[in-house]
Design a protein around this motif. Structure first.
Motif, mmCIF file in Angstrom:
data_model
loop_
_atom_site.group_PDB
_atom_site.id
_atom_site.type_symbol
_atom_site.label_atom_id
_atom_site.label_comp_id
_atom_site.label_asym_id
_atom_site.label_seq_id
_atom_site.Cartn_x
_atom_site.Cartn_y
_atom_site.Cartn_z
ATOM 1 N N THR A 22 -39.623 -12.017 2.164
ATOM 2 C CA THR A 22 -38.462 -12.845 2.475
ATOM 3 C C THR A 22 -38.599 -14.184 1.781
ATOM 4 O O THR A 22 -39.686 -14.771 1.755
ATOM 5 N N GLY A 23 -37.496 -14.674 1.217
ATOM 6 C CA GLY A 23 -37.503 -15.971 0.546
ATOM 7 C C GLY A 23 -36.814 -17.033 1.377
ATOM 8 O O GLY A 23 -35.792 -16.752 2.034
ATOM 9 N N TYR A 24 -37.358 -18.249 1.339
ATOM 10 C CA TYR A 24 -36.799 -19.356 2.124
ATOM 11 C C TYR A 24 -36.636 -20.589 1.246
ATOM 12 O O TYR A 24 -37.477 -20.881 0.392
ATOM 13 N N LEU A 25 -35.557 -21.324 1.508
ATOM 14 C CA LEU A 25 -35.272 -22.600 0.860
ATOM 15 C C LEU A 25 -35.228 -23.694 1.936
ATOM 16 O O LEU A 25 -35.178 -23.391 3.135
ATOM 17 N N PRO A 26 -35.214 -24.977 1.561
ATOM 18 C CA PRO A 26 -35.218 -26.051 2.566
ATOM 19 C C PRO A 26 -34.085 -26.027 3.576
ATOM 20 O O PRO A 26 -34.329 -26.324 4.764
ATOM 21 N N ASN A 65 -35.143 -21.186 -6.032
ATOM 22 C CA ASN A 65 -35.443 -19.860 -6.612
ATOM 23 C C ASN A 65 -36.326 -18.939 -5.776
ATOM 24 O O ASN A 65 -36.610 -17.816 -6.199
ATOM 25 N N SER A 66 -36.771 -19.340 -4.613
ATOM 26 C CA SER A 66 -37.674 -18.478 -3.842
ATOM 27 C C SER A 66 -37.001 -17.179 -3.406
ATOM 28 O O SER A 66 -37.647 -16.127 -3.325
ATOM 29 N N GLN A 67 -35.708 -17.239 -3.141
ATOM 30 C CA GLN A 67 -35.013 -16.031 -2.704
ATOM 31 C C GLN A 67 -34.891 -15.015 -3.833
ATOM 32 O O GLN A 67 -34.979 -13.804 -3.602
ATOM 33 N N LEU A 85 -44.622 -11.010 3.799
ATOM 34 C CA LEU A 85 -44.882 -12.047 2.800
ATOM 35 C C LEU A 85 -43.689 -12.994 2.775
ATOM 36 O O LEU A 85 -42.573 -12.609 2.422
ATOM 37 N N ALA A 86 -43.923 -14.240 3.186
ATOM 38 C CA ALA A 86 -42.867 -15.245 3.238
ATOM 39 C C ALA A 86 -43.039 -16.211 2.080
ATOM 40 O O ALA A 86 -44.110 -16.810 1.913
ATOM 41 N N LEU A 87 -41.992 -16.362 1.285
ATOM 42 C CA LEU A 87 -42.036 -17.196 0.086
ATOM 43 C C LEU A 87 -41.124 -18.402 0.275
ATOM 44 O O LEU A 87 -39.928 -18.256 0.552
ATOM 45 N N TYR A 88 -41.702 -19.595 0.091
ATOM 46 C CA TYR A 88 -40.922 -20.824 0.260
ATOM 47 C C TYR A 88 -41.030 -21.683 -0.990
ATOM 48 O O TYR A 88 -42.117 -21.820 -1.590
ATOM 49 N N ASP A 143 -36.825 -9.853 -6.090
ATOM 50 C CA ASP A 143 -37.500 -9.119 -7.161
ATOM 51 C C ASP A 143 -38.726 -8.377 -6.624
ATOM 52 O O ASP A 143 -38.910 -7.175 -6.833
ATOM 53 N N LEU A 144 -39.565 -9.083 -5.885
ATOM 54 C CA LEU A 144 -40.787 -8.486 -5.363
ATOM 55 C C LEU A 144 -40.502 -7.422 -4.304
ATOM 56 O O LEU A 144 -41.278 -6.472 -4.137
ATOM 57 N N ALA A 145 -39.394 -7.552 -3.598
ATOM 58 C CA ALA A 145 -39.068 -6.615 -2.526
ATOM 59 C C ALA A 145 -38.865 -5.195 -3.035
ATOM 60 O O ALA A 145 -38.936 -4.232 -2.264
#
Length: 331
Positions: free
Chosen positions: A55-59, A37-39, A30-33, A44-46
């Motif tokens: 995994t969280g991603y920012l620009p 705050n995505s990371q 699950l990739a969150l962008y 939290d979800l991990a």
């Protein structure tokens, strides 16, 4: 590996949607962008004890590209929420640019993914997506869907309150679009069958069409429908995964599509809707996305009237999205 991506994962819809997707055991990644705050959301979800790696991603550092690469399914709740006094059309000015840029990145980095557009106004943002994908040679109408499931969820809930039936057992087809008068609930085709009075039909139709206003008013300026929308989007995502990964046959859902996804039936619907290019209809989902579109049939006289009233509004919404891209100097 089944990678699912949420673009706009830190927002009011994105966070509960990401939670519901983390609970889906068919998802392995699950990739969150988001732009902020995505990371934190990912961390939290991990901690939740389900298989999906989060995994969280920012620009910065090609975050969007990394999030999208290898995606099987992409859900897009990115954008600003509707506020009191704001129509869905007002959202267009803000959200159109966001959707345009995300579509371009998907075309470049995940052109074969299934794309579920949640960002409002869906009547316009799906055509925007399609036009951008076309410019990049990556448009496949079977894989692009506007999520109108919240209209179905509301229709089931509101109809069950009148019929006294368990809402989990109620199905009301909802065709047309995803805003106001473009939402056409086919209460004459409710399952299990129930005979509503004309007064009940008109009251239910109005409530289904403008149910979002109830939430906006109740939240008193703090947002729009987020939790129910997250539930609806996660439900539709599950159905896509069931059809494409588990190969479950006969899955039928309503969604907002380009009618070229099934050219034969699409022509029939265009003949019924004064040649609209996009419409929300019952579709059958399969391994490649939309495997079949079902025709519009057996409408009551009242529903025929609703359809006639919806067509000009929906045409304007569609043209607005297409014109935005045709006039856009960034593309």
């Amino acid at each position: 590996m089944v990678k699912v991506v949420v673009l706009g994962a830190a927002g009011g819809i994105g966070q509960p949607l990401s939670l519901l997707l983390k609970l889906n055991h068919a998802i392995t990644e699950l990739a969150l962008y988001d732009i902020v705050n995505s990371q934190g959301v990912a961390a939290d979800l991990a901690h939740i004890d389900t298989p999906a790696k989060v995994t969280g991603y920012l620009p910065p550092n090609n975050g969007l590209k990394l999030a999208l690469t290898g995606a099987h399914l992409i859900l897009i709740p990115a954008g600003v929420p509707r506020k009191p006094g704001m129509t869905r059309d007002d959202l267009f000015k803000i959200n159109a640019g966001i959707v345009r840029d995300l579509a371009a990145s998907i075309a470049q980095n995940a052109p074969k993914a299934f794309v579920l557009v949640i960002s409002n106004p869906v009547n316009s943002t799906v055509p925007i997506f399609a036009e951008v994908l076309k410019k990049h040679g990556a448009f496949e109408p079977k894989r692009l869907m506007g999520v109108t499931t919240l209209d179905l969820v509301r229709a089931s809930t509101f109809a069950s309150e009148v019929s006294g039936t368990d809402p989990r057992e109620v199905r009301v087809p909802v065709i047309g679009g995803h805003s106001g008068v473009t939402i056409i609930p086919l209460l004459s085709q409710v399952k299990p069958s129930y005979t509503f009075t004309q007064d009940q039909i008109e009251a239910l139709t109005n409530r289904i069409q403008f149910g979002g206003d109830e939430v906006v008013k109740a939240k008193d300026g703090s947002g729009s429908a987020t939790l129910s929308m997250a539930h609806a989007a996660a439900r539709f995502a599950t159905r896509i995964l069931d059809a494409s990964i588990k190969k479950v046959p006969g899955i039928i859902e309503c969604c907002y599509v380009n009618l070229d996804a099934d050219k034969e039936c699409g022509v029939k619907i265009r003949n019924t809707t004064e040649n609209l290019e996009y419409f929300s209809v019952n579709v059958e989902l399969g391994p490649e996305g939309i495997s079949k579109i079902y025709p519009i049939e057996n409408l009551s006289g009242y529903e025929e009237k609703l359809l006639k009233e919806a067509i000009p509004e929906l045409r304007g919404n569609i043209n607005k999205g297409i014109s935005f891209i045709s006039e856009d100097s960034k593309l």
